[in-house]
Structures are given as C-alpha cells and as structure tokens.
Enzyme design. Structure first.
Site, PDB file in Angstrom:
ATOM      1  N   HIS A 119       0.885  -1.180   0.000  1.00 34.91           N
ATOM      2  CA  HIS A 119       0.000   0.000   0.000  1.00 34.91           C
ATOM      3  C   HIS A 119       0.912   1.216   0.000  1.00 34.91           C
ATOM      4  O   HIS A 119       1.576   1.510   0.992  1.00 34.91           O
ATOM      5  CB  HIS A 119      -0.894  -0.058   1.242  1.00 34.91           C
ATOM      6  CG  HIS A 119      -2.077   0.830   1.174  1.00 34.91           C
ATOM      7  ND1 HIS A 119      -3.103   0.638   0.280  1.00 34.91           N
ATOM      8  CD2 HIS A 119      -2.405   1.953   1.877  1.00 34.91           C
ATOM      9  CE1 HIS A 119      -4.016   1.585   0.446  1.00 34.91           C
ATOM     10  NE2 HIS A 119      -3.607   2.400   1.404  1.00 34.91           N
ATOM     11  N   LYS A 121     -10.149   6.378  -3.998  1.00 31.40           N
ATOM     12  CA  LYS A 121      -9.176   7.409  -3.636  1.00 31.40           C
ATOM     13  C   LYS A 121      -7.809   6.929  -4.109  1.00 31.40           C
ATOM     14  O   LYS A 121      -7.467   5.758  -3.929  1.00 31.40           O
ATOM     15  CB  LYS A 121      -9.248   7.589  -2.118  1.00 31.40           C
ATOM     16  CG  LYS A 121      -8.046   8.179  -1.440  1.00 31.40           C
ATOM     17  CD  LYS A 121      -8.444   8.655  -0.040  1.00 31.40           C
ATOM     18  CE  LYS A 121      -7.298   8.537   0.944  1.00 31.40           C
ATOM     19  NZ  LYS A 121      -7.641   9.072   2.280  1.00 31.40           N
ATOM     20  N   LYS A 180      -3.699   7.401  -3.925  1.00 30.98           N
ATOM     21  CA  LYS A 180      -2.620   7.973  -3.121  1.00 30.98           C
ATOM     22  C   LYS A 180      -1.547   8.460  -4.083  1.00 30.98           C
ATOM     23  O   LYS A 180      -0.971   7.650  -4.825  1.00 30.98           O
ATOM     24  CB  LYS A 180      -2.033   6.912  -2.196  1.00 30.98           C
ATOM     25  CG  LYS A 180      -3.039   6.263  -1.270  1.00 30.98           C
ATOM     26  CD  LYS A 180      -3.664   7.224  -0.317  1.00 30.98           C
ATOM     27  CE  LYS A 180      -2.925   7.306   0.980  1.00 30.98           C
ATOM     28  NZ  LYS A 180      -3.651   8.196   1.937  1.00 30.98           N
ATOM     29  N   ASP A 200      -5.397  11.698  -2.644  1.00 33.74           N
ATOM     30  CA  ASP A 200      -4.789  12.080  -1.365  1.00 33.74           C
ATOM     31  C   ASP A 200      -3.302  12.294  -1.628  1.00 33.74           C
ATOM     32  O   ASP A 200      -2.579  11.349  -1.969  1.00 33.74           O
ATOM     33  CB  ASP A 200      -4.994  10.973  -0.328  1.00 33.74           C
ATOM     34  CG  ASP A 200      -4.583  11.411   1.062  1.00 33.74           C
ATOM     35  OD1 ASP A 200      -4.023  12.517   1.201  1.00 33.74           O
ATOM     36  OD2 ASP A 200      -4.827  10.643   2.018  1.00 33.74           O
ATOM     37  N   GLU A 235      -7.286  15.757  -1.190  1.00 33.02           N
ATOM     38  CA  GLU A 235      -7.029  15.611   0.251  1.00 33.02           C
ATOM     39  C   GLU A 235      -5.601  16.033   0.591  1.00 33.02           C
ATOM     40  O   GLU A 235      -4.649  15.592  -0.059  1.00 33.02           O
ATOM     41  CB  GLU A 235      -7.273  14.140   0.618  1.00 33.02           C
ATOM     42  CG  GLU A 235      -7.076  13.809   2.071  1.00 33.02           C
ATOM     43  CD  GLU A 235      -7.540  12.380   2.385  1.00 33.02           C
ATOM     44  OE1 GLU A 235      -8.319  11.790   1.599  1.00 33.02           O
ATOM     45  OE2 GLU A 235      -7.115  11.851   3.419  1.00 33.02           O
ATOM     46  N   ASP A 242      -6.724  16.800   6.102  1.00 35.99           N
ATOM     47  CA  ASP A 242      -6.577  15.510   6.789  1.00 35.99           C
ATOM     48  C   ASP A 242      -5.525  15.632   7.897  1.00 35.99           C
ATOM     49  O   ASP A 242      -5.875  15.914   9.053  1.00 35.99           O
ATOM     50  CB  ASP A 242      -6.240  14.394   5.792  1.00 35.99           C
ATOM     51  CG  ASP A 242      -6.109  13.043   6.481  1.00 35.99           C
ATOM     52  OD1 ASP A 242      -6.533  12.936   7.653  1.00 35.99           O
ATOM     53  OD2 ASP A 242      -5.572  12.090   5.887  1.00 35.99           O
ATOM     54  N   LYS A 298     -10.910  11.779  11.887  1.00 37.43           N
ATOM     55  CA  LYS A 298     -10.334  10.485  12.277  1.00 37.43           C
ATOM     56  C   LYS A 298     -10.397  10.390  13.791  1.00 37.43           C
ATOM     57  O   LYS A 298     -10.023  11.356  14.480  1.00 37.43           O
ATOM     58  CB  LYS A 298      -8.882  10.383  11.805  1.00 37.43           C
ATOM     59  CG  LYS A 298      -8.757  10.319  10.293  1.00 37.43           C
ATOM     60  CD  LYS A 298      -7.325  10.200   9.848  1.00 37.43           C
ATOM     61  CE  LYS A 298      -7.282   9.949   8.343  1.00 37.43           C
ATOM     62  NZ  LYS A 298      -5.906   9.959   7.823  1.00 37.43           N
ATOM     63  N   GLU A 348     -13.944   6.048   4.590  1.00 39.61           N
ATOM     64  CA  GLU A 348     -12.918   5.158   4.023  1.00 39.61           C
ATOM     65  C   GLU A 348     -12.583   4.066   5.043  1.00 39.61           C
ATOM     66  O   GLU A 348     -11.424   3.725   5.229  1.00 39.61           O
ATOM     67  CB  GLU A 348     -11.684   5.958   3.613  1.00 39.61           C
ATOM     68  CG  GLU A 348     -11.083   6.775   4.749  1.00 39.61           C
ATOM     69  CD  GLU A 348      -9.828   7.556   4.379  1.00 39.61           C
ATOM     70  OE1 GLU A 348      -9.548   7.718   3.186  1.00 39.61           O
ATOM     71  OE2 GLU A 348      -9.143   8.003   5.313  1.00 39.61           O
TER      72      GLU A 348
HETATM   73  C1  MUC Z   1      -4.709   8.995   4.881  1.00 39.66           C
HETATM   74  O1  MUC Z   1      -3.872   9.870   4.773  1.00 39.66           O
HETATM   75  O2  MUC Z   1      -5.847   9.284   4.609  1.00 39.66           O
HETATM   76  C2  MUC Z   1      -6.347   6.480   4.637  1.00 39.66           C
HETATM   77  C3  MUC Z   1      -6.573   5.679   3.574  1.00 39.66           C
HETATM   78  C4  MUC Z   1      -5.359   5.250   3.094  1.00 39.66           C
HETATM   79  O3  MUC Z   1      -5.136   4.532   2.140  1.00 39.66           O
HETATM   80  O4  MUC Z   1      -4.377   5.809   3.852  1.00 39.66           O
HETATM   81  C5  MUC Z   1      -4.959   6.467   4.947  1.00 39.66           C
HETATM   82  C6  MUC Z   1      -4.281   7.663   5.415  1.00 39.66           C
HETATM   83 MG    MG Z   2      -5.278  11.321   4.021  1.00 37.18          MG
END
Ligand code: MUC
Ligand code: MG
Length: 369
Positions: free
Chosen positions: A18, A163, A165, A194, A220, A245, A269, A323
């Site tokens: 991941h 989402k 990354k 994000d 994000e 975030d 969170k 999420e």
């Molecule tokens: C984040 O920064 O949001 C949430 C989902 C994911 O894949 O990583 C987290 C952290």
């Molecule tokens: Mg995030």
C-alpha cells in the site's frame, strides 16, 4: 473498578503493498487494548498508525510503552469515578498521545455501553444511520493494476468510489495516472486523490487545476501539515473540494481551520482527534462552520474501524462518505464474525458496546512475541 489493562501488538501483512507519499506498507501493526473491570466487563480499543513514525507522532511501540507505563497504572489507581471523570483525569495527567488516548477511550466506552446494554453509538448521541458508504484506496502504484482492482470492486458491489494515493512520483506522472484511471472508470464513478502533504503551494496550483479539469472531485491534504495558510488559499482558489486531513489534530485545530475556512471538507479520524468523543466535537465544529464531512481512517483493523463507524454513524452530514476499509486491506481476520461490507457500505452491528467479538486465540497466534 479496572482490574487490568493489556496492550498487544499484532503485525498483519497487507493484501498488497500500500503505497503512500510517506511510506509503502507491507504490514499493518494493530495495538489492541483490552481493559477488564473488577466486575467482569471487558472493553476493547485499538490504535494504529501508518509506516511507523512516517505519518504521525506516535508509533505502535510508543503507544504500547506509554499505555503500559502511564495509562494502565493511572486507570488501575482510579476508584469511584464515572467514565467522564476518568477521561478528565487522563487528560489532566497525560499530555498529547492522541492515538493511545483514543484506544483507551474506546475500551472504556465499550465497557460502559455493554454495562448499559446499548450500542456504543448511543453514548455518542445516537446513530442516525445503520450503515456507512466506504470507498477503496487504489495504491498499488501501477495504473493498469489500479484500474483492474477498481473494476473488480465495482463488480463485487464492495466499493464504487476510489481514492488514489499520490505525491511520491513526479507531479505530472501522478496527475496522468489519476486522469487515466478516471477516464477508464467513467463519469459515474467518483475518483479522489490524497497527496499526503507532498506538494509545495506552486505544485498544488498546477496539479489541482489539472485534476479539477479532469473531473476529480476531492483533493485531500495537498500541502504541508503546518501550512494552513496555503490550504486556505487553495480552498478559496479552486471549485473542486479541498479536504484537510493531517492538518486536523483534534477539536482545537478544527476550530482554527474553520475560522480561516481553510478547507471545504474535514477528514475526521478518531485517533487524530484523540478519541471518539473528540471526533464528534470536530464534526460539530464542521457543522457549525458549514464544512462537509468525510469519515477518515488510520488504516485501523476491525476494532478501530468499527469504533470509528459508531462515531461517524452519529454525524448528520457525511457528504463524502467514509474510508473505513482498513480490515479489508489485511490478510488475517481477528474477529469471530468479520465486519459486514455489502452494497458498497459497512453495516453497523446492533449488539451492545462495539458489537463485535474479538477472537482471542487468533490474537494469541498473531501477537508480536
Ligand atoms: C490517509 O492519509 O488518509 C487512509 C486511507 C489510506 O489509504 O491511507 C490512509 C491515510
Ligand atoms: Mg489522508
């Protein structure tokens, strides 16, 4: 009152690497907290983080050390205080340590809700929904693999919002990757990004403009945690929703960001907020300031994810969904009955407390020796 406080580190491999801008995860470490009372109630809580100390200020090892050394003796010394008074005592005696505080508070509220025979959500104002939409994060780092993974999720009716990354590759490469996925999935499917604070303000202006033009509907934490002025300028500049975030570290930060209108959306969170009650406070500040909500994750396992779900189920406005997919990223199950994900949503249990049953034999097998 409290007889024992046990913290257990459990390392579980993820189903695939991941990849975030700050770390690539191959395993997730759950810090499970088990509190037992003199009269036989058991409460569970959980803390996690992402990539050791690369995401936040607490690591699984620091959470365990601080709970064992400071929280546990304090809780065991407490006599004749109710839960609110106990939490106040913890706040008074222990600075910082939001993730550890969240795990402890979760276990205390689990016990209290079990004692009263109600789901934990009822202690937080009461649930307004019985299930929550859950998106999936595409983070394999490979465009074709991500598209195939997204299509499989839609087919399985597991997730229909994604989402991505980004932030670890050169900006244009990341933007092209996102737009290619958006085009492959079509206009019906919501695609978000994000950036995990990887871009400078100038890079944000360049990247967000292209993402907005490409139909991406949520950006994000694009810039540095402390650069809330830049976050506010980006929020004013772009039509696409900008979400805070990492910049959100509890109710005070939520209030400060709201005063600046530094974001259109808050990723709430429970761990970053310092507890379930504080996460609800963040949501209330957002509501009063006209800021939309999203239920975020620190990639908690099932205990932390369902605790988050109890809190998020009380939010009136959850415009951007949640999420809470953390348990689905793990290769091992630690509950006797796994959490229910169906029709693109996570179903809230109806039993008392967290409404889950932890498989202690499984934890014994998996715990860090
Ligand atoms: C984040 O920064 O949001 C949430 C989902 C994911 O894949 O990583 C987290 C952290
Ligand atoms: Mg995030």
């Amino acid at each position: 009152m409290y007889k024992s406080v046990e913290t257990i580190l459990v390392d579980i491999p993820t189903i695939r690497p991941h990849k975030l801008s700050v770390a690539t995860m191959q395993t997730q470490t759950l810090v499970l907290v088990k509190i037992t009372t003199e009269d036989g109630f058991i409460g569970w809580g959980e803390a996690t983080t992402i990539g050791g100390l690369s995401y936040g200020e607490e690591s699984p090892e620091s959470v365990k050390a601080n709970i064992d050394t400071y929280f546990a003796p304090l809780l065991i010394s407490i006599k004749n205080l109710n839960v609110a008074q106990t939490l106040k005592q913890i706040r008074k005696s222990i600075n910082g340590n939001r993730f550890a505080k969240c795990a402890i508070q979760t276990a205390l509220l689990d016990i209290q809700a079990k004692r009263l025979g109600v789901p934990l959500s009822e202690l937080l104002g009461g649930r307004l929904r019985d299930s929550l939409p859950v998106l999936w994060t595409l983070a394999s780092g490979n465009t074709e693999k991500d598209i195939a993974e997204a299509k499989k999720m839609i087919e399985l009716k597991r997730h229909n919002t994604f989402k991505l990354k980004i932030g670890s590759n050169p900006l244009q490469q990341d933007v092209d990757h996102v737009i290619a996925i958006k085009q492959a999935l079509g206009s019906e499917i919501s695609v978000r990004v994000d950036v995990n604070r990887a871009w400078s303000e100038l890079e944000c202006i360049n990247g967000i403009q292209q993402l907005q033009d490409g139909g991406i509907d949520l950006i994000e934490q694009p810039c540095a945690i402390e650069n809330t002025d830049a976050l506010a300028r980006l929020t004013q500049r772009f039509d696409v929703a900008i979400m805070a975030d990492e910049a959100l570290t509890g109710p005070l930060s939520a209030y400060r960001l709201a005063k600046q209108h530094a974001a259109d959306v808050y990723a709430v969170k429970v761990e970053q907020s310092g507890g379930l009650i504080e996460a609800c406070e963040v949501a209330n500040i957002a509501k009063l300031a006209g800021i939309d909500l999203y239920g975020g994750t620190m990639l908690e396992g099932p205990v932390g994810s369902i605790a988050s779900a109890h809190a998020f189920s009380t939010f009136e406005n959850l415009a951007f969904g949640t999420e809470l997919f953390g348990p689905l990223l793990l290769t091992e199950e630690i509950l006797k009955t796994p959490l229910r994900y169906e029709n693109f949503e996570l179903v809230l249990p109806t039993g008392s407390g967290l409404g889950i049953e932890v498989d202690e034999d499984k934890i014994e097998q998996l715990r860090r020796k």
